[in-house]
Scaffold this motif. Structure first.
Motif, PDB file in Angstrom:
ATOM      1  N   ASP A 134      12.704  20.954   5.207  1.00 51.00           N
ATOM      2  CA  ASP A 134      11.969  20.689   6.553  1.00 51.00           C
ATOM      3  C   ASP A 134      12.774  20.523   7.466  1.00 51.00           C
ATOM      4  OD1 ASP A 134       9.637  20.971   8.157  1.00 51.00           O
ATOM      5  OD2 ASP A 134       8.958  18.806   7.881  1.00 51.00           O
ATOM      6  N   VAL A 135      14.093  21.104   7.719  1.00 49.20           N
ATOM      7  CA  VAL A 135      15.037  20.812   8.674  1.00 49.20           C
ATOM      8  C   VAL A 135      15.513  22.453   9.031  1.00 49.20           C
ATOM      9  CG1 VAL A 135      15.826  18.443   8.319  1.00 49.20           C
ATOM     10  CG2 VAL A 135      16.994  20.277   6.970  1.00 49.20           C
ATOM     11  N   PRO A 136      14.709  23.238   9.392  1.00 48.84           N
ATOM     12  CA  PRO A 136      15.208  24.954   9.468  1.00 48.84           C
ATOM     13  C   PRO A 136      16.076  24.854  10.645  1.00 48.84           C
ATOM     14  CG  PRO A 136      12.673  24.671  10.451  1.00 48.84           C
ATOM     15  CD  PRO A 136      13.200  23.220   9.650  1.00 48.84           C
ATOM     16  N   LYS A 137      15.888  24.076  11.733  1.00 48.82           N
ATOM     17  CA  LYS A 137      16.860  24.299  12.982  1.00 48.82           C
ATOM     18  C   LYS A 137      18.255  23.922  12.506  1.00 48.82           C
ATOM     19  CE  LYS A 137      13.478  23.516  16.635  1.00 48.82           C
ATOM     20  NZ  LYS A 137      13.052  22.742  17.793  1.00 48.82           N
ATOM     21  N   GLN A 138      18.406  22.793  11.762  1.00 52.06           N
ATOM     22  CA  GLN A 138      19.594  22.279  11.337  1.00 52.06           C
ATOM     23  C   GLN A 138      20.407  23.512  10.204  1.00 52.06           C
ATOM     24  OE1 GLN A 138      17.056  20.460  11.655  1.00 52.06           O
ATOM     25  NE2 GLN A 138      17.493  18.355  11.637  1.00 52.06           N
ATOM     26  N   GLY A 139      19.408  24.196   9.360  1.00 48.35           N
ATOM     27  CA  GLY A 139      20.037  25.098   8.709  1.00 48.35           C
ATOM     28  C   GLY A 139      20.406  26.367   9.497  1.00 48.35           C
ATOM     29  N   GLN A 140      19.823  26.748  10.552  1.00 51.13           N
ATOM     30  CA  GLN A 140      20.217  27.987  11.504  1.00 51.13           C
ATOM     31  C   GLN A 140      21.548  27.637  12.097  1.00 51.13           C
ATOM     32  OE1 GLN A 140      18.849  31.034  11.353  1.00 51.13           O
ATOM     33  NE2 GLN A 140      20.954  31.442  12.318  1.00 51.13           N
ATOM     34  N   ALA A 141      21.518  26.357  12.514  1.00 48.79           N
ATOM     35  CA  ALA A 141      22.780  25.765  13.130  1.00 48.79           C
ATOM     36  C   ALA A 141      24.018  25.805  12.341  1.00 48.79           C
ATOM     37  CB  ALA A 141      22.560  24.366  13.737  1.00 48.79           C
ATOM     38  N   LEU A 142      23.850  25.503  11.082  1.00 50.47           N
ATOM     39  CA  LEU A 142      25.035  25.370  10.295  1.00 50.47           C
ATOM     40  C   LEU A 142      25.384  26.909   9.892  1.00 50.47           C
ATOM     41  CD1 LEU A 142      26.918  24.088   8.291  1.00 50.47           C
ATOM     42  CD2 LEU A 142      24.822  23.747   6.494  1.00 50.47           C
ATOM     43  N   VAL A 143      24.508  27.762   9.646  1.00 50.90           N
ATOM     44  CA  VAL A 143      24.977  29.270   9.481  1.00 50.90           C
ATOM     45  C   VAL A 143      25.569  29.788  10.750  1.00 50.90           C
ATOM     46  CG1 VAL A 143      23.834  31.664   9.237  1.00 50.90           C
ATOM     47  CG2 VAL A 143      23.142  29.794   7.914  1.00 50.90           C
ATOM     48  N   ASP A 144      25.010  29.379  11.887  1.00 49.09           N
ATOM     49  CA  ASP A 144      25.745  29.896  13.020  1.00 49.09           C
ATOM     50  C   ASP A 144      27.091  29.490  13.084  1.00 49.09           C
ATOM     51  OD1 ASP A 144      23.408  31.455  13.720  1.00 49.09           O
ATOM     52  OD2 ASP A 144      22.880  29.942  14.984  1.00 49.09           O
ATOM     53  N   LYS A 145      27.176  28.251  12.724  1.00 51.50           N
ATOM     54  CA  LYS A 145      28.604  27.809  12.896  1.00 51.50           C
ATOM     55  C   LYS A 145      29.694  28.206  11.588  1.00 51.50           C
ATOM     56  CE  LYS A 145      30.762  22.979  12.176  1.00 51.50           C
ATOM     57  NZ  LYS A 145      31.791  23.170  11.114  1.00 51.50           N
ATOM     58  N   LEU A 146      29.170  28.417  10.596  1.00 55.51           N
ATOM     59  CA  LEU A 146      30.109  29.166   9.743  1.00 55.51           C
ATOM     60  C   LEU A 146      30.442  30.561  10.163  1.00 55.51           C
ATOM     61  CD1 LEU A 146      28.181  28.191   6.267  1.00 55.51           C
ATOM     62  CD2 LEU A 146      30.449  27.690   6.801  1.00 55.51           C
ATOM     63  N   HIS A 147      29.538  31.265  10.543  1.00 52.57           N
ATOM     64  CA  HIS A 147      29.867  32.430  11.100  1.00 52.57           C
ATOM     65  C   HIS A 147      30.884  32.567  12.135  1.00 52.57           C
ATOM     66  CE1 HIS A 147      27.542  35.269   8.478  1.00 52.57           C
ATOM     67  NE2 HIS A 147      26.873  34.158   8.397  1.00 52.57           N
TER      68      HIS A 147
END
Length: 283
Positions: A134-147
């Motif tokens: 239940d932390v979808p925003k943190q998930g998207q932020a981590l994906v963006d940071k990785l890329h």
């Protein structure tokens, strides 16, 4: 108007809860089945929810202190149930399948994420774990940071023949295609000495010598199993390679080499620097 809306919501809340419409609380007791899944939980700053992990969950150090439920491909149902999880995060190779189904029947929510060694699957793993927590925003932020970080890592190892080896179990295996190690070599432009073979392959001393790698990459546990880098390179077959002769070896954390996870940029930088070095590169 706002007061009326608030009163209406308050009045309807019991009905919404009864209908299952109300937002469920984030999981408070999580068990990880697979090192990459566990590592993502911590990367999302949700490590406090972890109550147990499988034996492949060796990073971060906090995971090592948690109760173990066996290896994720053959985990203990009883061990998981005893931890009373409200969420079990499992790689798609976790099992056997009937064990996961048994957990569901016993009331645990089981979320399965892909384990393929690709960037696309890594994105799915992160977003899938984040959604389950239940932390979808943190998930998207981590994906963006990785890329963003990956865009800055350019191929720099063209022409190098690299042999990736794992032998912490006492049985030496080379890393072929369709693996995390091979994916990292391709991202850096290096040639996998075991190209054409898929997965992890046992190999003989003669086969190692015939592959003639310029550099050997292995894991920390593989070095620990024999005591030192020198002892590792002195093993039959490896000792006859150009890499051993020149002592060109890169030693990586096991999860960094054997899985594609949230530390992928770190793994690539370590591997890139090691492949460029004329000396032993270790971590």
């Amino acid at each position: 108007m706002k007061i009326l809306q608030s009163a209406l919501i308050t009045a309807l809340m019991p009905l919404l809860c009864a209908a299952g419409v109300a937002h469920a609380a984030p999981p408070a007791r999580v068990v990880g089945l697979g090192g990459p899944a566990t590592e993502i939980v911590y990367a999302l700053d949700a490590g406090k929810s972890m109550v147990g992990v499988d034996s492949s969950s060796i990073y971060p150090p906090a995971a090592l202190k948690l109760p173990k439920v066996g290896y994720y491909r053959a985990f203990s149902v009883e061990g998981v149930v005893s931890l009373k999880p409200d969420l079990v995060l499992a790689l798609d190779h976790a099992g056997p399948p009937q064990a996961l189904e048994q957990l569901r029947k016993l009331g645990s929510k089981v979320v399965v994420v892909p384990s393929e060694p690709t960037l696309a699957a890594l994105d799915q793993r992160i977003l899938g774990v984040a959604a389950a927590l239940d932390v979808p925003k943190q998930g998207q932020a981590l994906v963006d940071k990785l890329h963003t970080e990956l865009r800055d890592i350019k191929p720099s190892a063209e022409g190098l023949r690299v042999l990736m080896v794992s032998s912490h179990t006492g049985r030496m295996q080379a890393v072929g295609e369709n693996t995390a190690g091979d994916a990292m070599l391709k991202l850096l432009g290096a040639t996998n000495a075991l190209a054409g073979q898929r997965g992890f392959k046992p190999f003989s001393a003669e086969a190692a010598a015939a592959l003639r790698p310029d550099v050997i990459v292995t894991t920390s546990m593989s070095i620990d199993a024999v005591g030192s880098v020198d002892a590792f390179l002195a093993q039959p077959g490896l000792s006859a390679t150009p890499a051993a002769r020149d002592k060109r070896i890169v030693v990586m954390d096991d999860l960094l080499m054997l899985s594609i996870g949230p530390r992928l940029p770190e793994a690539l930088r370590l591997l890139r620097n090691g492949l460029a070095s004329r000396q032993v590169a270790a971590r």
